[in-house]
Design a protein around this motif. Structure first.
Motif, mmCIF file in Angstrom:
data_model
loop_
_atom_site.group_PDB
_atom_site.id
_atom_site.type_symbol
_atom_site.label_atom_id
_atom_site.label_comp_id
_atom_site.label_asym_id
_atom_site.label_seq_id
_atom_site.Cartn_x
_atom_site.Cartn_y
_atom_site.Cartn_z
ATOM 1 N N ASP A 1 -2.711 7.888 4.876
ATOM 2 C CA ASP A 1 -2.442 6.704 4.174
ATOM 3 C C ASP A 1 -3.037 5.427 4.804
ATOM 4 O OD1 ASP A 1 -0.670 7.900 2.391
ATOM 5 O OD2 ASP A 1 1.016 7.720 3.448
ATOM 6 N N HIS A 2 -3.076 5.406 6.055
ATOM 7 C CA HIS A 2 -3.715 4.239 6.555
ATOM 8 C C HIS A 2 -5.284 4.442 6.486
ATOM 9 C CE1 HIS A 2 -5.266 1.983 10.388
ATOM 10 N NE2 HIS A 2 -5.073 1.051 9.508
ATOM 11 N N ILE A 3 -6.010 5.496 6.992
ATOM 12 C CA ILE A 3 -7.516 5.539 7.122
ATOM 13 C C ILE A 3 -7.977 5.608 5.855
ATOM 14 C CG2 ILE A 3 -9.196 6.910 8.070
ATOM 15 C CD1 ILE A 3 -7.472 7.699 10.506
ATOM 16 N N VAL A 4 -7.549 6.477 4.904
ATOM 17 C CA VAL A 4 -7.978 6.506 3.685
ATOM 18 C C VAL A 4 -7.532 5.610 2.508
ATOM 19 C CG1 VAL A 4 -8.629 8.130 1.823
ATOM 20 C CG2 VAL A 4 -8.584 9.032 4.220
ATOM 21 N N GLU B 1 -8.060 -3.820 -1.285
ATOM 22 C CA GLU B 1 -7.252 -4.446 -0.734
ATOM 23 C C GLU B 1 -7.601 -4.510 0.600
ATOM 24 O OE1 GLU B 1 -4.828 -2.540 -4.302
ATOM 25 O OE2 GLU B 1 -6.270 -1.800 -2.724
ATOM 26 N N TYR B 2 -8.021 -3.558 1.394
ATOM 27 C CA TYR B 2 -8.647 -3.804 2.699
ATOM 28 C C TYR B 2 -9.625 -4.791 2.913
ATOM 29 C CZ TYR B 2 -10.375 -2.625 7.415
ATOM 30 O OH TYR B 2 -10.586 -2.713 8.728
ATOM 31 N N GLN B 3 -10.570 -4.777 1.775
ATOM 32 C CA GLN B 3 -11.642 -5.780 1.517
ATOM 33 C C GLN B 3 -10.983 -7.187 1.965
ATOM 34 O OE1 GLN B 3 -14.693 -4.980 2.469
ATOM 35 N NE2 GLN B 3 -13.639 -2.900 2.482
ATOM 36 N N GLU B 4 -9.908 -7.447 1.151
ATOM 37 C CA GLU B 4 -9.218 -8.915 1.280
ATOM 38 C C GLU B 4 -8.571 -8.927 2.549
ATOM 39 O OE1 GLU B 4 -8.300 -12.675 0.074
ATOM 40 O OE2 GLU B 4 -9.679 -11.153 -1.016
ATOM 41 N N TRP B 5 -8.055 -8.178 3.076
ATOM 42 C CA TRP B 5 -7.282 -8.094 4.437
ATOM 43 C C TRP B 5 -8.399 -8.403 5.256
ATOM 44 C CZ3 TRP B 5 -2.481 -7.185 6.607
ATOM 45 C CH2 TRP B 5 -2.480 -6.854 7.870
ATOM 46 N N MET C 1 0.739 -1.441 -0.019
ATOM 47 C CA MET C 1 -0.013 -0.188 0.158
ATOM 48 C C MET C 1 0.651 1.267 -0.042
ATOM 49 S SD MET C 1 -2.958 -1.316 -0.122
ATOM 50 C CE MET C 1 -3.975 0.155 -0.252
ATOM 51 N N LYS C 2 0.136 2.361 -0.767
ATOM 52 C CA LYS C 2 0.985 3.653 -0.656
ATOM 53 C C LYS C 2 1.164 3.933 0.702
ATOM 54 C CE LYS C 2 0.075 8.458 -2.116
ATOM 55 N NZ LYS C 2 0.171 9.140 -0.789
ATOM 56 N N LYS D 1 3.981 1.377 10.643
ATOM 57 C CA LYS D 1 4.637 2.528 10.314
ATOM 58 C C LYS D 1 4.172 2.962 9.018
ATOM 59 C CE LYS D 1 8.487 2.196 13.112
ATOM 60 N NZ LYS D 1 10.009 2.565 13.246
ATOM 61 N N TRP D 2 3.289 4.247 8.995
ATOM 62 C CA TRP D 2 2.788 4.837 7.724
ATOM 63 C C TRP D 2 3.383 5.940 7.565
ATOM 64 C CZ3 TRP D 2 -0.354 2.059 4.754
ATOM 65 C CH2 TRP D 2 -1.129 0.844 5.325
#
Length: 98
Positions: free
Chosen positions: A61-64, A71-75, A32-33, A55-56
Motif C-alpha cells: 500500500d505504501h510502496i506501490v 498523489e505521491y507526485q503532489e506530495w 490513500m488506500k 501506519k499502512w
C-alpha cells in the motif's frame, strides 16, 4: 499492519514553513488506500530533525499504492524540497511477544 518510519532533516530556518506544508500535504497521504494513520514528531534535541510514522495496511500500500501514484507526485512537490539529506524510509512490523 506495518509501520513506515522516516527520519527527516529539514533545511535550517525552514521548520515552520515545513510544518505548515506538511499539514496541507497530510490530506494527500490520508486519502490513500491502505492508510491507517500518521504522525509527525519534532526532535527535542536537534533542530530541524523530525520523525514521520505512518501506519499502512501492507507495505505494498505504501510502496506501490502511494509511491507510484499521481498523489505521491503532489506530495513530493509540496515536501521534498525541504529535506537535506533525502530521508531514509524503513518499514517495521510488530513483534508478537506471546
Amino acid at each position: 499492519m506495518i509501520l513506515e518510519a522516516a527520519m527527516l532533516y529539514v533545511k535550517q530556518g525552514k521548520e515552520k514553513e515545513y510544518e505548515e506544508a506538511f499539514r496541507k500535504a497530510s490530506e494527500i497521504i490520508s486519502s490513500m488506500k491502505g492508510y491507517h494513520s500518521h504522525e509527525l514528531q519534532r526532535c527535542m534535541e536537534e533542530e530541524g530533525k523530525y520523525l514521520l510514522l505512518v501506519k499502512w495496511e501492507t507495505v505494498e500500500d505504501h510502496i506501490v499504492g502511494f509511491r507510484q501514484s499521481s498523489e505521491y507526485q503532489e506530495w513530493k512537490k509540496q515536501l521534498h524540497h525541504f529535506y537535506d539529506p533525502f530521508p531514509t524510509v524503513e518499514h517495521f512490523e510488530k513483534v508478537k511477544l506471546s
